[in-house]
Design an enzyme around this catalytic site. Sequence first.
Site, PDB file in Angstrom:
ATOM      1  N   ASP A   8      -0.366   1.606   5.407  1.00  0.00           N
ATOM      2  CA  ASP A   8       0.030   1.660   4.236  1.00  0.00           C
ATOM      3  C   ASP A   8      -0.874   0.914   3.386  1.00  0.00           C
ATOM      4  O   ASP A   8      -1.652   0.150   3.950  1.00  0.00           O
ATOM      5  CB  ASP A   8       1.475   1.230   3.827  1.00  0.00           C
ATOM      6  N   SER A   9      -0.882   0.898   2.112  1.00  0.00           N
ATOM      7  CA  SER A   9      -1.757   0.351   1.029  1.00  0.00           C
ATOM      8  C   SER A   9      -1.171  -1.294   1.253  1.00  0.00           C
ATOM      9  O   SER A   9      -2.000  -2.269   0.643  1.00  0.00           O
ATOM     10  CB  SER A   9      -1.537   0.546  -0.393  1.00  0.00           C
ATOM     11  N   CYS A  71       2.858   5.863   3.928  1.00  0.00           N
ATOM     12  CA  CYS A  71       2.388   5.629   2.521  1.00  0.00           C
ATOM     13  C   CYS A  71       2.543   7.073   1.877  1.00  0.00           C
ATOM     14  O   CYS A  71       1.677   8.031   2.405  1.00  0.00           O
ATOM     15  CB  CYS A  71       1.152   5.225   2.301  1.00  0.00           C
ATOM     16  N   GLU A 150       4.730  -6.592  -3.409  1.00  0.00           N
ATOM     17  CA  GLU A 150       3.789  -7.237  -2.860  1.00  0.00           C
ATOM     18  C   GLU A 150       3.746  -8.689  -3.134  1.00  0.00           C
ATOM     19  O   GLU A 150       3.189  -9.537  -2.323  1.00  0.00           O
ATOM     20  CB  GLU A 150       2.155  -6.573  -3.430  1.00  0.00           C
ATOM     21  N   CYS A 182       8.202   6.288  -2.665  1.00  0.00           N
ATOM     22  CA  CYS A 182       6.946   5.662  -2.261  1.00  0.00           C
ATOM     23  C   CYS A 182       7.672   4.510  -1.392  1.00  0.00           C
ATOM     24  O   CYS A 182       8.797   4.069  -1.512  1.00  0.00           O
ATOM     25  CB  CYS A 182       6.549   4.771  -3.620  1.00  0.00           C
ATOM     26  N   HIS A 184       7.006   1.410  -0.883  1.00  0.00           N
ATOM     27  CA  HIS A 184       7.511   0.040  -1.262  1.00  0.00           C
ATOM     28  C   HIS A 184       9.016   0.244  -1.909  1.00  0.00           C
ATOM     29  O   HIS A 184       9.440  -0.880  -1.675  1.00  0.00           O
ATOM     30  CB  HIS A 184       6.494  -0.319  -2.395  1.00  0.00           C
TER      31      HIS A 184
HETATM   32  N1  DGL Z   1       3.461   2.491  -0.504  1.00  0.00           N
HETATM   33  C1  DGL Z   1       2.613   3.268  -1.101  1.00  0.00           C
HETATM   34  C2  DGL Z   1       3.497   4.868  -1.066  1.00  0.00           C
HETATM   35  O1  DGL Z   1       4.160   5.199  -0.517  1.00  0.00           O
HETATM   36  C3  DGL Z   1       1.507   3.141  -1.878  1.00  0.00           C
HETATM   37  C4  DGL Z   1       1.892   2.168  -3.445  1.00  0.00           C
HETATM   38  C5  DGL Z   1       0.427   2.094  -3.814  1.00  0.00           C
HETATM   39  O2  DGL Z   1      -0.345   1.326  -3.264  1.00  0.00           O
HETATM   40  O3  DGL Z   1       0.398   2.443  -4.811  1.00  0.00           O
HETATM   41  O4  DGL Z   1       2.963   5.606  -2.012  1.00  0.00           O
END
Ligand code: DGL
Length: 249
Positions: A8-9, A71, A150, A182, A184
């Site tokens: 993931d990011s 992600c 984050e 997302c 996150h």
């Molecule tokens: N967790 C990510 C997603 O599912 C990326 C969030 C990001 O880096 O903008 O989209």
Amino acid sequence: MATIGIFDSGSGGLSVYRELVKVLPKERYVYFADNAHCPYGEKSLDYIRDRARAVTDILIGMGADIIVVACNTATAAAIATLREEYPEMPFVGMEPAVKPAALGTKTGVIGVLATAGTLKGSKYLNTRGQYQDDVKIVEHVGQGFVELVESGKLDGEEVEKAVEASLRPLLDEGADNIVLGCTHYPFLRPVIERIAGPGVKVIDPAPAVARQTERVLKEIGISSGEGPFSIQLYFSGEPESLQRIFDLL
Ligand code: DGL
């Protein structure tokens, strides 16, 4: 025992890892948080594809038998490219859970929270196209959600404010099913549910992605299910946020 690579990011993909270990508790996990390049949400397709290739190479170097793109943004931007360029490697990506939301809505309105990258990606637009004649679909970027997670802020006034600002427009339209598009966002779920109230269902696609990973592993026949379990965490930026979220799990 299979080696399951996840990326993931940042820490968001840990919400998928949390579901993976429930269905596949005796595997070796290697998690890569590309947090030096987070957020992916506002970056160009080419940028995200380059990062996805670089991280895939790292995970392959660590012995991954399968890679879970935990992600939504990277799935939208890069999974087709990855499948083309790494034909031997099975990839599992995130699916926007529009279908269960569309089936479950009583008001006929569903809300999707996701990054800008996911919302304009063809994968999401195709899914949207399949359901938009039957239900009204309203969308909003979870503005600031990724940054909050984050930085380890999962509750409190700042989080309430951010969630209120992005969720309220969907609730005002009458959405009674909210899709978390997302990885996150599930870490803000308690706040999202509190603001949405009891009549609104919040849907996280991670359990379905975990079951899909289990199916793929069965198909390719590399998981004996006998363990031992292990997890290694890697990151391209600072370790703190990843460690904090991991400790929570
Ligand atoms: N967790 C990510 C997603 O599912 C990326 C969030 C990001 O880096 O903008 O989209």
